[in-house]
Write a protein that holds these residues in place. Structure first.
Motif, PDB file in Angstrom:
ATOM      1  N   VAL A  10       9.424  40.047  19.825  1.00 14.82           N
ATOM      2  CA  VAL A  10      10.643  40.738  20.246  1.00 14.82           C
ATOM      3  C   VAL A  10      11.837  39.792  20.276  1.00 14.82           C
ATOM      4  O   VAL A  10      11.697  38.588  20.462  1.00 14.82           O
ATOM      5  N   HIS A  11      13.009  40.363  20.082  1.00 19.12           N
ATOM      6  CA  HIS A  11      14.253  39.596  20.013  1.00 19.12           C
ATOM      7  C   HIS A  11      15.404  40.556  20.330  1.00 19.12           C
ATOM      8  O   HIS A  11      15.199  41.785  20.398  1.00 19.12           O
ATOM      9  N   PRO A  12      16.620  40.048  20.546  1.00 19.25           N
ATOM     10  CA  PRO A  12      17.728  40.927  20.959  1.00 19.25           C
ATOM     11  C   PRO A  12      18.021  42.085  20.023  1.00 19.25           C
ATOM     12  O   PRO A  12      18.543  43.115  20.466  1.00 19.25           O
ATOM     13  N   VAL A  17      14.038  46.461  22.439  1.00 17.49           N
ATOM     14  CA  VAL A  17      14.797  45.549  23.306  1.00 17.49           C
ATOM     15  C   VAL A  17      16.225  46.061  23.481  1.00 17.49           C
ATOM     16  O   VAL A  17      16.775  46.033  24.584  1.00 17.49           O
ATOM     17  N   ARG A  18      16.822  46.564  22.412  1.00 13.77           N
ATOM     18  CA  ARG A  18      18.189  47.106  22.517  1.00 13.77           C
ATOM     19  C   ARG A  18      18.227  48.285  23.483  1.00 13.77           C
ATOM     20  O   ARG A  18      19.156  48.414  24.288  1.00 13.77           O
ATOM     21  N   GLN A  19      17.228  49.156  23.408  1.00  6.95           N
ATOM     22  CA  GLN A  19      17.173  50.302  24.319  1.00  6.95           C
ATOM     23  C   GLN A  19      17.048  49.828  25.769  1.00  6.95           C
ATOM     24  O   GLN A  19      17.713  50.357  26.676  1.00  6.95           O
ATOM     25  N   ASP A  24      19.699  48.472  31.138  1.00  7.26           N
ATOM     26  CA  ASP A  24      19.847  47.431  32.163  1.00  7.26           C
ATOM     27  C   ASP A  24      20.668  46.285  31.589  1.00  7.26           C
ATOM     28  O   ASP A  24      20.127  45.318  31.049  1.00  7.26           O
ATOM     29  N   PRO A  25      22.018  46.371  31.679  1.00  7.47           N
ATOM     30  CA  PRO A  25      22.884  45.356  31.067  1.00  7.47           C
ATOM     31  C   PRO A  25      22.656  43.942  31.583  1.00  7.47           C
ATOM     32  O   PRO A  25      22.805  42.975  30.821  1.00  7.47           O
ATOM     33  N   THR A 195       6.847  46.275  29.877  1.00  4.25           N
ATOM     34  CA  THR A 195       6.186  45.040  29.457  1.00  4.25           C
ATOM     35  C   THR A 195       7.186  44.062  28.851  1.00  4.25           C
ATOM     36  O   THR A 195       7.140  42.863  29.141  1.00  4.25           O
ATOM     37  N   ILE A 196       8.100  44.566  28.033  1.00  6.10           N
ATOM     38  CA  ILE A 196       9.083  43.680  27.402  1.00  6.10           C
ATOM     39  C   ILE A 196       9.992  43.064  28.458  1.00  6.10           C
ATOM     40  O   ILE A 196      10.297  41.860  28.408  1.00  6.10           O
ATOM     41  N   ALA A 197      10.402  43.859  29.432  1.00  3.58           N
ATOM     42  CA  ALA A 197      11.191  43.315  30.541  1.00  3.58           C
ATOM     43  C   ALA A 197      10.418  42.207  31.243  1.00  3.58           C
ATOM     44  O   ALA A 197      10.968  41.141  31.570  1.00  3.58           O
TER      45      ALA A 197
END
Length: 223
Positions: A10-12, A17-19, A24-25, A195-197
């Motif tokens: 994963v990456h920006p 990840v964008r979603q 959550d900014p 999970t990504i968070a």
């Protein structure tokens, strides 16, 4: 050369990840700071559980050293190899008596078929946790880590993980708590990619960001 497989890569700019960052900014700012995260795939469930049981309450370095010693004793990490290995050899590799008991119990349950790792992939998260925690030595945290780091489940949030608690309290220190922990406040925003968070929060600790002072101050001072 064997090409590594990744459970998470994963990456920006990754769509998930964008979603997550749109929801959550503040987490999005952390994502930009950290960038790319890759989690290698561990294809064997019993090996993963053994590695996790070895590593409980140990530093990453100590856990890796002991696991490699156990691997040298066994030749390869399988239920048969664990059960065939001499107890004193496994203890000499660095396993405590309790951990050796847990690992051997997991091996016995695997041999009996009570613990059948291939079939766990077909079950929902709650049922995986239920079945794993029937095995002595495997608690909820270990089962949740299995969901993430072996099965690659995308929406797992381990409320009992001390690293996640620490990193989330650091990241959201300036937000009103409303009497609830950051993990409980953010759970709905992070779905279905909790999970990504979690991966980005863990990486904030690994990268030394959590130890370096409040995140917002660090971010604002970064060119």
């Amino acid at each position: 050369m064997i090409e590594l497989q990744y459970l998470f890569d994963v990456h920006p700019d990754h769509p998930h990840v964008r979603q997550l960052c749109m929801a959550d900014p503040l987490l999005g700012e952390l994502v930009q700071r950290i960038g790319h995260i890759q989690v290698p795939y561990e294809p064997d469930g019993f090996t993963y559980i053994t590695r996790t049981l070895v590593g409980q309450q140990l530093s990453i370095k100590a856990a890796r050293t002991i696991f490699l010693r156990v691997e040298q004793v066994c030749g390869t990490i399988t239920a048969d190899a664990i059960l065939a290995a001499a107890e004193e050899s496994l203890r000499s590799a660095g396993l405590s008596r309790n951990k050796l008991g847990y690992i051997r119990n997991a091996a016995e349950q695997t041999k009996l078929g009570a613990l059948h790792f291939p079939s766990l992939a077909d079950l929902d998260d709650d049922e995986v946790v239920r079945q794993l925690t029937l095995v002595k030595g495997i608690g909820r945290w270990t089962a949740e880590m299995f969901l993430i780091f072996h099965l690659g489940r995308q929406d797992v949030l381990s409320f009992g993980d001390h690293g996640l608690k620490r990193a989330s309290e650091w990241l959201y220190a300036a937000e009103a708590s409303e009497g609830r922990s950051p993990l409980h406040r953010k759970q709905a925003e992070w779905k279905p990619y909790s999970t990504i968070a979690s991966l980005y929060l863990w990486e904030a600790i690994n990268a030394g960001l959590v130890q370096s002072g409040p995140f917002l101050t660090q971010f604002k001072n970064t060119p």
